[in-house]
Enzyme design. Sequence first.
Site, mmCIF file in Angstrom:
data_model
loop_
_atom_site.group_PDB
_atom_site.id
_atom_site.type_symbol
_atom_site.label_atom_id
_atom_site.label_comp_id
_atom_site.label_asym_id
_atom_site.label_seq_id
_atom_site.Cartn_x
_atom_site.Cartn_y
_atom_site.Cartn_z
ATOM 1 N N CYS A 114 0.819 -1.230 0.000
ATOM 2 C CA CYS A 114 0.000 0.000 0.000
ATOM 3 C C CYS A 114 0.844 1.268 0.000
ATOM 4 C CB CYS A 114 -0.934 0.007 1.189
ATOM 5 S SG CYS A 114 -1.985 -1.441 1.207
ATOM 6 N N HIS A 259 -4.031 6.704 1.238
ATOM 7 C CA HIS A 259 -4.267 5.351 0.757
ATOM 8 C C HIS A 259 -5.662 4.918 1.194
ATOM 9 C CE1 HIS A 259 -4.125 1.151 0.094
ATOM 10 N NE2 HIS A 259 -4.011 0.837 1.367
ATOM 11 N N ASN A 289 -9.935 -1.399 -1.757
ATOM 12 C CA ASN A 289 -8.502 -1.119 -1.586
ATOM 13 C C ASN A 289 -7.757 -1.616 -2.820
ATOM 14 O OD1 ASN A 289 -5.805 -1.114 -0.856
ATOM 15 N ND2 ASN A 289 -6.110 -2.025 1.158
HETATM 16 N N1 ACO Z 1 -18.548 -10.158 6.757
HETATM 17 C C1 ACO Z 1 -19.216 -10.378 7.909
HETATM 18 N N2 ACO Z 1 -18.595 -10.622 9.066
HETATM 19 C C2 ACO Z 1 -17.252 -10.625 9.054
HETATM 20 C C3 ACO Z 1 -16.509 -10.414 7.895
HETATM 21 C C4 ACO Z 1 -17.201 -10.170 6.706
HETATM 22 N N3 ACO Z 1 -16.595 -9.932 5.546
HETATM 23 N N4 ACO Z 1 -15.204 -10.472 8.192
HETATM 24 C C5 ACO Z 1 -15.106 -10.712 9.508
HETATM 25 N N5 ACO Z 1 -16.369 -10.817 10.047
HETATM 26 C C6 ACO Z 1 -16.764 -11.085 11.422
HETATM 27 C C7 ACO Z 1 -15.663 -11.711 12.230
HETATM 28 O O1 ACO Z 1 -15.645 -13.103 12.040
HETATM 29 C C8 ACO Z 1 -16.065 -11.322 13.635
HETATM 30 O O2 ACO Z 1 -17.077 -12.196 14.065
HETATM 31 P P1 ACO Z 1 -17.131 -12.674 15.621
HETATM 32 O O3 ACO Z 1 -17.273 -11.385 16.408
HETATM 33 O O4 ACO Z 1 -18.311 -13.557 15.642
HETATM 34 O O5 ACO Z 1 -15.833 -13.348 15.865
HETATM 35 C C9 ACO Z 1 -16.703 -9.950 13.448
HETATM 36 O O6 ACO Z 1 -17.047 -9.849 12.059
HETATM 37 C C10 ACO Z 1 -15.798 -8.813 13.805
HETATM 38 O O7 ACO Z 1 -14.547 -9.031 13.191
HETATM 39 P P2 ACO Z 1 -13.351 -8.095 13.455
HETATM 40 O O8 ACO Z 1 -12.170 -8.638 12.756
HETATM 41 O O9 ACO Z 1 -13.265 -7.836 14.930
HETATM 42 O O10 ACO Z 1 -13.846 -6.780 12.729
HETATM 43 P P3 ACO Z 1 -13.161 -5.372 12.746
HETATM 44 O O11 ACO Z 1 -14.076 -4.424 13.396
HETATM 45 O O12 ACO Z 1 -11.748 -5.424 13.208
HETATM 46 O O13 ACO Z 1 -13.144 -5.020 11.204
HETATM 47 C C11 ACO Z 1 -11.675 -4.985 9.320
HETATM 48 C C12 ACO Z 1 -12.445 -5.857 10.302
HETATM 49 C C13 ACO Z 1 -12.659 -4.184 8.490
HETATM 50 C C14 ACO Z 1 -10.894 -5.910 8.391
HETATM 51 C C15 ACO Z 1 -10.763 -4.030 10.086
HETATM 52 O O14 ACO Z 1 -10.048 -4.734 11.057
HETATM 53 C C16 ACO Z 1 -9.786 -3.318 9.193
HETATM 54 O O15 ACO Z 1 -10.144 -2.576 8.313
HETATM 55 N N6 ACO Z 1 -8.490 -3.494 9.419
HETATM 56 C C17 ACO Z 1 -7.499 -2.862 8.621
HETATM 57 C C18 ACO Z 1 -7.353 -3.582 7.343
HETATM 58 C C19 ACO Z 1 -6.454 -2.793 6.427
HETATM 59 O O16 ACO Z 1 -6.354 -1.595 6.510
HETATM 60 N N7 ACO Z 1 -5.805 -3.432 5.542
HETATM 61 C C20 ACO Z 1 -5.067 -2.585 4.645
HETATM 62 C C21 ACO Z 1 -3.804 -2.949 4.427
HETATM 63 S S1 ACO Z 1 -3.871 -3.780 2.963
HETATM 64 C C22 ACO Z 1 -2.287 -3.947 2.387
HETATM 65 O O17 ACO Z 1 -1.361 -3.330 2.771
HETATM 66 C C23 ACO Z 1 -2.145 -5.019 1.435
#
Ligand code: ACO
Length: 332
Positions: A114, A259, A289
């Site tokens: 990224c 980003h 993304n």
């Molecule tokens: N749909 C529905 N539910 C989901 C999904 C989905 N796609 N994905 C995960 N869940 C569920 C999980 O299983 C979890 O369920 P549980 O509570 O029963 O265990 C619940 O949703 C919450 O999951 P979390 O992982 O705690 O969700 P969070 O609020 O952390 O959001 C997210 C997840 C959106 C991925 C967030 O953590 C995020 O954006 N992180 C940063 C990611 C990022 O910026 N990546 C960029 C870098 S990319 C690069 O450099 C290549």
Amino acid sequence: MTRTAILGVGHHVPSKVVTNDDLAKLFDTSDEWIQQRTGIKERRFIEKDNTGPSDLAVPAVKMACERAGIDVAEIDAIIFATLSPDFNFPGSGCFLGDKLGLPGVPALDVRNQCSGFLYGLQVADAWIRAGMYRRVALVGGEVHSTGLDFSDAGRDVAVLFGDGAACAILGPTEDTSRCVLDTEIHADGSGAKLLWTEAPASAYIPRITHEMIDDRRVWPAMNGKQVFRWATAKMPEVALSVLERNGVGIDDLALLVPHQANRRINELVAQKLKLPPDKVMHNIMHYGNTTAASIPLALSEAIEQGRAKAGDLLLFAAFGSGFTWGASLVRL
Ligand code: ACO
């Protein structure tokens, strides 16, 4: 004193729109969950087999050249930032150079995910200031859709990414008021395995096994909470460092072009910088993304929409796998 100017910016995304509801047909997710957690409504996926990032980059480069008022044949160096190269080797820059008809033009692939565009920008800036090249095509291009796990096990990552490419044409200028002012980049490999694709790996004998595939180690894996925590700490930190070093205040900025990983991350970054919401560019809702392509894609649209104009002071900021992060201050 020679500095580096952004002469033109262009982008290209595949025509196939994939909505959150489309993904919800493949695995257990919902439009509500995706929009609420990330801000993403839809993304673009390639439609045809044998369409790599270098293919998406061709029209992006042509658009950037047109807007820069130069011929493609004038490009004398290519920097191609991608985490999803067309093939394991050689780099996508070589394929792109061939598709653009630029034999002999050097092509450097940058593998900083990224933050790849900002890593490439610092390299291009140094090249141009040293007088080595006059027309650098700095490209970010990704095809993620062929490398995502569209099952319940991969849903946390699969909803985030989209395909696309964008290009900035960079060249020398003597106008020190309209140029790349500063770029700061970082890496911390202690977080490497918090966002990575493990296999196939040259570190393993053999590189790939059936077990690795069965165990899903061939798909991207992410600790989303850790990435979120790091991103919201490091992006403001590096942004403030660049602003401070250049004696620039938040009020001087016309637009933050961050980003596009997660709308919530960028809203938090803006809050930490005390930047009003209307000074932040968002287009994640349409593209997800697109990793190395995301900053130039957002910049290209910001210019099209009149949100970034000649003479405006812009701040770019990124955080991603590596971990890598950076910020850049540019007067357009
Ligand atoms: N749909 C529905 N539910 C989901 C999904 C989905 N796609 N994905 C995960 N869940 C569920 C999980 O299983 C979890 O369920 P549980 O509570 O029963 O265990 C619940 O949703 C919450 O999951 P979390 O992982 O705690 O969700 P969070 O609020 O952390 O959001 C997210 C997840 C959106 C991925 C967030 O953590 C995020 O954006 N992180 C940063 C990611 C990022 O910026 N990546 C960029 C870098 S990319 C690069 O450099 C290549």
